[in-house]
Design a protein around this motif. Structure first.
Motif, PDB file in Angstrom:
ATOM      1  N   TYR A 482     -20.380  10.532   0.165  1.00  0.00           N
ATOM      2  CA  TYR A 482     -21.099   9.267   0.047  1.00  0.00           C
ATOM      3  C   TYR A 482     -21.260   8.948  -1.430  1.00  0.00           C
ATOM      4  CZ  TYR A 482     -25.129   6.118  -0.214  1.00  0.00           C
ATOM      5  OH  TYR A 482     -25.969   5.082  -0.515  1.00  0.00           O
ATOM      6  N   VAL A 483     -20.926   7.719  -1.803  1.00  0.00           N
ATOM      7  CA  VAL A 483     -21.100   7.255  -3.176  1.00  0.00           C
ATOM      8  C   VAL A 483     -21.967   6.003  -3.135  1.00  0.00           C
ATOM      9  CG1 VAL A 483     -19.967   6.379  -5.238  1.00  0.00           C
ATOM     10  CG2 VAL A 483     -18.890   8.204  -3.913  1.00  0.00           C
ATOM     11  N   GLY A 484     -23.069   6.050  -3.863  1.00  0.00           N
ATOM     12  CA  GLY A 484     -24.021   4.950  -3.848  1.00  0.00           C
ATOM     13  C   GLY A 484     -23.600   3.779  -4.711  1.00  0.00           C
ATOM     14  N   GLU A 485     -24.515   2.883  -4.885  1.00  0.00           N
ATOM     15  CA  GLU A 485     -24.249   1.640  -5.601  1.00  0.00           C
ATOM     16  C   GLU A 485     -23.843   1.906  -7.049  1.00  0.00           C
ATOM     17  OE1 GLU A 485     -27.481  -1.338  -6.811  1.00  0.00           O
ATOM     18  OE2 GLU A 485     -26.741  -2.134  -4.916  1.00  0.00           O
ATOM     19  N   ARG A 486     -22.780   1.196  -7.480  1.00  0.00           N
ATOM     20  CA  ARG A 486     -22.288   1.288  -8.859  1.00  0.00           C
ATOM     21  C   ARG A 486     -21.977  -0.116  -9.347  1.00  0.00           C
ATOM     22  NH1 ARG A 486     -17.118   3.165  -7.639  1.00  0.00           N
ATOM     23  NH2 ARG A 486     -17.639   2.274  -5.621  1.00  0.00           N
ATOM     24  N   TYR A 487     -21.630  -0.198 -10.620  1.00  0.00           N
ATOM     25  CA  TYR A 487     -21.228  -1.466 -11.204  1.00  0.00           C
ATOM     26  C   TYR A 487     -19.932  -1.265 -11.993  1.00  0.00           C
ATOM     27  CZ  TYR A 487     -25.952  -2.949 -10.043  1.00  0.00           C
ATOM     28  OH  TYR A 487     -27.113  -3.238  -9.372  1.00  0.00           O
ATOM     29  N   PHE A 488     -19.121  -2.310 -12.032  1.00  0.00           N
ATOM     30  CA  PHE A 488     -17.884  -2.264 -12.782  1.00  0.00           C
ATOM     31  C   PHE A 488     -18.070  -2.736 -14.223  1.00  0.00           C
ATOM     32  CE2 PHE A 488     -15.638  -2.760  -8.533  1.00  0.00           C
ATOM     33  CZ  PHE A 488     -15.247  -1.436  -8.507  1.00  0.00           C
ATOM     34  N   ASP A 489     -19.261  -3.240 -14.557  1.00  0.00           N
ATOM     35  CA  ASP A 489     -19.498  -3.718 -15.912  1.00  0.00           C
ATOM     36  C   ASP A 489     -20.889  -3.296 -16.353  1.00  0.00           C
ATOM     37  OD1 ASP A 489     -20.757  -5.515 -14.081  1.00  0.00           O
ATOM     38  OD2 ASP A 489     -20.997  -6.941 -15.726  1.00  0.00           O
ATOM     39  N   ASN A 490     -21.095  -3.279 -17.672  1.00  0.00           N
ATOM     40  CA  ASN A 490     -22.369  -2.809 -18.213  1.00  0.00           C
ATOM     41  C   ASN A 490     -23.499  -3.826 -18.066  1.00  0.00           C
ATOM     42  OD1 ASN A 490     -21.368  -0.289 -19.058  1.00  0.00           O
ATOM     43  ND2 ASN A 490     -20.529  -1.202 -20.922  1.00  0.00           N
ATOM     44  N   ARG A 491     -23.180  -5.079 -17.744  1.00  0.00           N
ATOM     45  CA  ARG A 491     -24.227  -6.061 -17.487  1.00  0.00           C
ATOM     46  C   ARG A 491     -24.685  -6.054 -16.034  1.00  0.00           C
ATOM     47  NH1 ARG A 491     -22.565 -11.610 -20.772  1.00  0.00           N
ATOM     48  NH2 ARG A 491     -22.477 -10.679 -22.871  1.00  0.00           N
ATOM     49  N   ASN A 492     -24.011  -5.233 -15.224  1.00  0.00           N
ATOM     50  CA  ASN A 492     -24.356  -5.080 -13.805  1.00  0.00           C
ATOM     51  C   ASN A 492     -24.208  -6.374 -13.021  1.00  0.00           C
ATOM     52  OD1 ASN A 492     -27.021  -2.565 -14.185  1.00  0.00           O
ATOM     53  ND2 ASN A 492     -24.869  -2.532 -14.712  1.00  0.00           N
ATOM     54  N   THR A 493     -23.193  -7.151 -13.349  1.00  0.00           N
ATOM     55  CA  THR A 493     -22.925  -8.386 -12.606  1.00  0.00           C
ATOM     56  C   THR A 493     -21.854  -8.187 -11.540  1.00  0.00           C
ATOM     57  OG1 THR A 493     -21.294  -9.094 -14.250  1.00  0.00           O
ATOM     58  CG2 THR A 493     -23.575  -9.810 -14.572  1.00  0.00           C
ATOM     59  N   GLU A 494     -20.974  -7.173 -11.713  1.00  0.00           N
ATOM     60  CA  GLU A 494     -19.917  -6.900 -10.740  1.00  0.00           C
ATOM     61  C   GLU A 494     -20.243  -5.590 -10.031  1.00  0.00           C
ATOM     62  OE1 GLU A 494     -15.815  -7.690 -11.963  1.00  0.00           O
ATOM     63  OE2 GLU A 494     -16.636  -8.127 -13.945  1.00  0.00           O
ATOM     64  N   LYS A 495     -20.682  -5.722  -8.788  1.00  0.00           N
ATOM     65  CA  LYS A 495     -21.165  -4.568  -8.041  1.00  0.00           C
ATOM     66  C   LYS A 495     -20.040  -3.955  -7.212  1.00  0.00           C
ATOM     67  CE  LYS A 495     -25.252  -4.881  -6.349  1.00  0.00           C
ATOM     68  NZ  LYS A 495     -26.428  -5.222  -5.505  1.00  0.00           N
ATOM     69  N   ALA A 496     -19.986  -2.628  -7.221  1.00  0.00           N
ATOM     70  CA  ALA A 496     -19.068  -1.891  -6.356  1.00  0.00           C
ATOM     71  C   ALA A 496     -19.860  -1.405  -5.143  1.00  0.00           C
ATOM     72  CB  ALA A 496     -18.468  -0.697  -7.096  1.00  0.00           C
ATOM     73  N   GLY A 497     -19.357  -1.667  -3.971  1.00  0.00           N
ATOM     74  CA  GLY A 497     -20.108  -1.385  -2.758  1.00  0.00           C
ATOM     75  C   GLY A 497     -20.304   0.095  -2.484  1.00  0.00           C
ATOM     76  N   VAL A 498     -21.340   0.392  -1.714  1.00  0.00           N
ATOM     77  CA  VAL A 498     -21.611   1.742  -1.237  1.00  0.00           C
ATOM     78  C   VAL A 498     -20.533   2.127  -0.220  1.00  0.00           C
ATOM     79  CG1 VAL A 498     -23.237   3.146   0.074  1.00  0.00           C
ATOM     80  CG2 VAL A 498     -24.074   1.501  -1.620  1.00  0.00           C
ATOM     81  N   PHE A 499     -20.115   3.384  -0.218  1.00  0.00           N
ATOM     82  CA  PHE A 499     -19.149   3.796   0.805  1.00  0.00           C
ATOM     83  C   PHE A 499     -19.349   5.257   1.191  1.00  0.00           C
ATOM     84  CE2 PHE A 499     -16.873   4.696  -3.178  1.00  0.00           C
ATOM     85  CZ  PHE A 499     -16.369   5.973  -2.950  1.00  0.00           C
ATOM     86  N   PHE A 500     -18.927   5.564   2.423  1.00  0.00           N
ATOM     87  CA  PHE A 500     -18.885   6.937   2.937  1.00  0.00           C
ATOM     88  C   PHE A 500     -17.503   7.145   3.541  1.00  0.00           C
ATOM     89  CE2 PHE A 500     -19.120   9.960   6.448  1.00  0.00           C
ATOM     90  CZ  PHE A 500     -19.642  11.074   5.809  1.00  0.00           C
ATOM     91  N   VAL A 501     -16.815   8.175   3.076  1.00  0.00           N
ATOM     92  CA  VAL A 501     -15.458   8.462   3.532  1.00  0.00           C
ATOM     93  C   VAL A 501     -15.401   9.894   4.037  1.00  0.00           C
ATOM     94  CG1 VAL A 501     -13.038   8.578   2.870  1.00  0.00           C
ATOM     95  CG2 VAL A 501     -14.508   6.851   1.849  1.00  0.00           C
ATOM     96  N   ALA A 502     -14.773  10.082   5.203  1.00  0.00           N
ATOM     97  CA  ALA A 502     -14.642  11.408   5.797  1.00  0.00           C
ATOM     98  C   ALA A 502     -13.169  11.763   5.961  1.00  0.00           C
ATOM     99  CB  ALA A 502     -15.338  11.455   7.155  1.00  0.00           C
ATOM    100  N   ASP A 503     -12.841  13.031   5.720  1.00  0.00           N
ATOM    101  CA  ASP A 503     -11.477  13.545   5.856  1.00  0.00           C
ATOM    102  C   ASP A 503     -11.501  14.800   6.719  1.00  0.00           C
ATOM    103  OD1 ASP A 503     -10.687  11.606   3.884  1.00  0.00           O
ATOM    104  OD2 ASP A 503     -11.377  13.013   2.333  1.00  0.00           O
ATOM    105  N   ALA A 504     -10.394  15.091   7.377  1.00  0.00           N
ATOM    106  CA  ALA A 504     -10.304  16.279   8.223  1.00  0.00           C
ATOM    107  C   ALA A 504      -8.914  16.885   8.118  1.00  0.00           C
ATOM    108  CB  ALA A 504     -10.618  15.931   9.673  1.00  0.00           C
ATOM    109  N   LYS A 505      -8.857  18.199   8.289  1.00  0.00           N
ATOM    110  CA  LYS A 505      -7.576  18.900   8.246  1.00  0.00           C
ATOM    111  C   LYS A 505      -7.645  20.118   9.154  1.00  0.00           C
ATOM    112  CE  LYS A 505      -4.282  21.149   5.103  1.00  0.00           C
ATOM    113  NZ  LYS A 505      -3.975  21.509   3.705  1.00  0.00           N
TER     114      LYS A 505
END
Length: 554
Positions: A482-505
């Protein structure tokens, strides 16, 4: 170290095949005392496999989503007539039709028209000869050749990279109290990028517009001595030197030059570390590293820039207290440093702006933590950390262009907790969580970013999974992140969405008779829930994809 000080394209990870990796060590914090001047946040130390035992060979083949396919082979072992000679040779080829990572236009109006095809070829070899029990000479050679599409369906917007890293090393005990290591290396990386007119703003025009050739070369060496004069004490002293060159030539479709760039640099390092073990309970470490940089022969489009130099000393100290076999505490402190390279100040690219006022990045880090074994089956660890950056170097968007800039002051504080357990004979669950509170405290180059979160740093990260490892039946693993909220710029105007990714082998090994000693078949599903998410700006990660692999050992 596999990347020269001048390097701008991070190609080191392409040198080594995952099949050649024996283990990976992670050294936390600014480990600049032993591992070089650029070890700001830590060190990832990849230890490759060594040929041992009776010579044997292996072959593996894989196939997966996007018509991806892999073929690899290795051979290695010790020569019976020369029992002190070991060798390992490996080669692999991987191809994929890629996936459409960017179906919508980016800020420049470009988008994928088809899958991002790519091909990756590797060759690795390692030789070792021990001319006595206490002395060994090694030789390594790693080569890679990759090419692919920057944007899918754009035949003239592509990249091609190839290069090698060769090294010769020695390690031995020259006396009962002195261990010696020496290494010399040479690396050469080449990149060719082609651009179409669509990239330059002529929408829909996929004809070739420009070609860019880049060369990066480095040679260097290191000498290190470990002194064991007193019981429990190890003094490590060493020196390293490397010299690098960076050249770029751009040309249009007629072959005429559209811009040339060249730069040279060197760095001399001296380091000293003292580690004192007091019984089984206390370990004290203190050390420091001095580095002197020189930048010279910088030419941009016919303009010659003045030579420059810089020097820095970075100390580091640590303590570990083992209260018992199940409980230990530790504390570390250190400084880090990243030089303001001329290759960052002066860019040979139409989409990058120059910044001759760029300053070096400095950091001061502290960490305290504990490790605890619970009930004999679970290991728990807790860490609290803080890092203060001054003049942190960051790539930022300036209109439609990019530029390397200093962020005056960045304060990072956080905590990490991790759990690993062994339940019964086969089950191994794990979980870890990291909280990071990062803030731009001061940024004269962009006051609107002050008080905001630095780009790409999430506040919350969580990983969890479980492995079932029963060699007689099957090995299976499922894990999620799980990766929480992030931003692509230092002014925090471009938000990168929260996501959860699962893998199996899941994998199964078979014991065979005859020429084949062992076989293994595995099946993996990545992004099980077909999550749509973005880790890098302007580019989506892959959706659900599958991979099946079969390997044999002879």
């Amino acid at each position: 170290p596999v990347e020269p000080i001048l390097i701008t394209n991070r190609m080191a990870w392409e040198l080594v095949s995952p099949d050649d990796i024996e283990r990976i060590e992670v050294v936390r914090g600014p480990a600049s005392a032993l591992y070089g001047p650029n070890a700001m946040g830590g060190v990832i130390n990849i230890i490759t496999k060594k040929g041992a035992g009776k010579p044997s060979a292996g072959i593996r083949a894989g196939y997966g989503s996007h018509d991806s396919h892999l073929l690899g082979a290795t051979i290695g072992g010790s020569v019976s007539t020369l029992s002190r000679l070991d060798f390992r040779i490996g080669a692999s080829s991987y191809q994929t039709d890629g996936f459409i990572a960017q179906p919508e236009p980016d800020i420049w109006g470009s988008r994928d028209l088809a899958g991002k095809d790519s091909e990756d070829r590797k060759f690795n070899t390692r030789l070792g000869y021990s001319f006595s029990e206490d002395h060994e000479i090694t030789f390594g050679y790693n080569y890679f050749d990759t090419d692919g599409a920057w944007l899918g369906g754009h035949p003239n917007y592509r990249w091609q990279r190839h290069g090698y890293l060769a090294d010769i090393g020695y390690k031995g005990r020259i006396s009962p109290v002195v261990d010696l290591k020496a290494r010399i290396m040479r690396a050469d990386y080449r990149t060719t990028d082609s651009f179409d007119w669509d990239f330059w703003g002529d929408s829909g025009n996929l004809d070739l517009a420009e070609t860019r050739h880049e060369k990066e070369r480095v040679w260097g060496g290191e000498l290190q001595a470990d002194l064991h004069v007193f019981p429990g004490n190890t003094i490590t002293a060493g020196s390293s030197y490397s010299r690098g060159a960076w050249e770029v030539m751009s040309e249009d479709t007629t072959g005429a030059s559209t811009g040339d760039t060249s730069s040279r640099s060197s760095v001399l390092g001296l380091y000293l570390q003292d580690e004192q073990r007091i019984g089984d309970y206390l370990i004290l470490t203190i050390g420091g590293r001095y580095d002197r940089y020189k930048f010279f022969d910088d030419i941009r489009d016919g303009v010659t820039f003045a030579d420059s130099d810089d020097e820095v000393f970075n100390p580091r100290a640590g303590v570990r207290l083992n209260l018992s076999k199940t409980t230990s505490f530790y504390a570390n402190a250190g400084k880090g440093y990243l030089p303001a390279l001329n290759t960052l100040k002066f860019r040979s690219s139409a989409i990058w702006l120059n910044n001759p006022e760029l300053k070096p990045e400095k950091s001061t880090s502290y960490e305290i933590g504990m490790n605890q074994t619970v009930g004999g089956f679970m290991n728990a660890r807790l860490a609290l950390f803080t890092t203060d950056y001054r003049d942190r170097i960051s790539a930022v968007m300036v209109g439609m262009n990019r530029q390397f800039q200093n962020i005056g002051e960045v304060d990072v504080k956080g905590a990490e907790i991790g759990l690993e357990a062994v339940i019964g004979d086969w089950w191994r669950p794990f979980a870890n969580y990291t909280f990071t509170d990062a803030e731009i405290a001061k940024n004269p180059s962009d006051p609107l970013s002050e008080g905001k979160r630095p780009a790409f740093i999430p506040k919350n990260k969580f990983n969890a999974g479980i492995t079932y490892d029963n060699p007689d039946i099957v090995t299976a693993r499922i894990a999620g992140r799980y990766v929480g909220e992030r931003y692509f710029d230092n002014r925090n105007t471009e938000k990168a969405g929260v996501f959860f990714v699962a893998d199996a082998k899941v994998s199964k090994r078979f014991s065979l008779s005859g020429m084949m000693e062992e076989a293994e078949i595995s099946f993996a599903v990545n992004n099980i829930f077909d999550k749509e998410y973005t880790e890098f700006q302007f580019e989506r990660a892959d959706g659900r994809n599958c991979w099946v692999e079969l390997s044999f050992r002879f």
